[in-house]
Motif scaffolding. Structure first.
Motif, PDB file in Angstrom:
ATOM      1  N   ALA A   9      72.203  45.911  68.646  1.00  0.00           N
ATOM      2  CA  ALA A   9      71.293  46.548  67.892  1.00  0.00           C
ATOM      3  C   ALA A   9      70.792  45.833  66.679  1.00  0.00           C
ATOM      4  O   ALA A   9      69.585  45.903  66.549  1.00  0.00           O
ATOM      5  CB  ALA A   9      72.199  48.004  67.196  1.00  0.00           C
ATOM      6  N   ARG A  10      71.659  44.909  66.129  1.00  0.00           N
ATOM      7  CA  ARG A  10      71.100  43.936  64.818  1.00  0.00           C
ATOM      8  C   ARG A  10      70.212  43.144  65.527  1.00  0.00           C
ATOM      9  O   ARG A  10      69.228  42.558  64.927  1.00  0.00           O
ATOM     10  CB  ARG A  10      72.457  43.533  64.273  1.00  0.00           C
ATOM     11  N   ALA A  11      70.439  42.630  66.687  1.00  0.00           N
ATOM     12  CA  ALA A  11      69.736  41.728  67.462  1.00  0.00           C
ATOM     13  C   ALA A  11      68.194  42.188  67.785  1.00  0.00           C
ATOM     14  O   ALA A  11      67.172  41.655  67.714  1.00  0.00           O
ATOM     15  CB  ALA A  11      70.056  40.980  68.787  1.00  0.00           C
ATOM     16  N   LEU A  12      68.199  43.352  67.918  1.00  0.00           N
ATOM     17  CA  LEU A  12      66.934  44.050  68.351  1.00  0.00           C
ATOM     18  C   LEU A  12      66.414  44.278  67.131  1.00  0.00           C
ATOM     19  O   LEU A  12      64.879  44.551  67.089  1.00  0.00           O
ATOM     20  CB  LEU A  12      66.971  45.369  69.219  1.00  0.00           C
ATOM     21  N   GLN A  13      66.658  44.416  66.071  1.00  0.00           N
ATOM     22  CA  GLN A  13      66.176  44.951  64.820  1.00  0.00           C
ATOM     23  C   GLN A  13      65.464  43.839  64.079  1.00  0.00           C
ATOM     24  O   GLN A  13      64.291  43.993  63.653  1.00  0.00           O
ATOM     25  CB  GLN A  13      67.229  45.725  63.697  1.00  0.00           C
TER      26      GLN A  13
END
Length: 201
Positions: free
Chosen positions: A142-146
């Motif tokens: 999720a952090r990598a997509l944000q």
């Protein structure tokens, strides 16, 4: 008291560590009598009427005798007698005492008891660790997509067409595109300091 397990243990520890050659015949007889007494106490069959009167889950007389032997340290002494090379003459007595200690349990129950709680706890710990690992991986995804694929400080350089810089060239913008709305020609310049006496009141 010589009749209690602690008294037996004290008598045995006083006699047992002596060298085999220095041990008197009375000491050898005393050790043998104590081991036979422990064996005979453990050999007493359980009384079914007394066992039925106890509450479910209450320790039986045999279990209480074993606990008293453990508290007194007799089990450690039996382990010493079983493993010491010079005390091999007591091996059969010790083996008989150990077999009487485990007379109410089957080998399958003992193996399941040793592995049951440990195996269940190990399985629960493994499942908990696996769920924590899956949650951490999901948070990382999720952090990598944000976040953008590159860091904002290395967002690249852009040429702003239609905005002229010094020398009639297009402005080269080195910040990220999200900072473009707040662009001015004074961006990144230090403001000119005004002396304190010239500052407005």
């Amino acid at each position: 008291l010589p009749g209690t397990p602690r008294g037996l243990w004290g008598t045995l520890t006083a006699v047992s560590p002596q060298d085999w050659e220095q041990r008197q015949e009375e000491d050898t007889l005393l050790i043998e009598r104590i081991l036979l007494l422990v064996r005979n106490v453990l050999h007493v069959p359980p009384d079914p009427t007394e066992e039925q009167q106890g509450v479910d889950g209450d320790a039986s007389v045999h279990d209480r005798v074993l606990w008293a032997l453990h508290i007194s340290g007799m089990d450690d002494l039996l382990k010493f007698l079983a493993s010491a090379q010079v005390e091999q003459q007591w091996a059969l007595h010790v083996l008989e005492i150990i077999s009487l200690m485990f007379r109410d349990q089957s080998p399958e129950e003992l193996a399941a008891l040793g592995q049951g709680t440990a195996g269940a706890e190990h399985g629960e710990d493994t499942q908990e660790l696996e769920s924590l690992r899956q949650r951490e991986l999901a948070e990382k995804r999720a952090r990598a997509l944000q976040r953008p694929s590159r860091h904002s400080r290395f967002g690249g350089s852009y040429v702003l067409q239609g905005l002229k810089s010094i020398g009639d060239r297009d402005v080269v913008f080195h910040k990220g595109l999200h900072n473009l709305k707040s662009y001015s020609h004074d961006l990144g310049k230090e403001p000119r300091r005004v002396p304190r006496r010239r500052q407005a009141a």
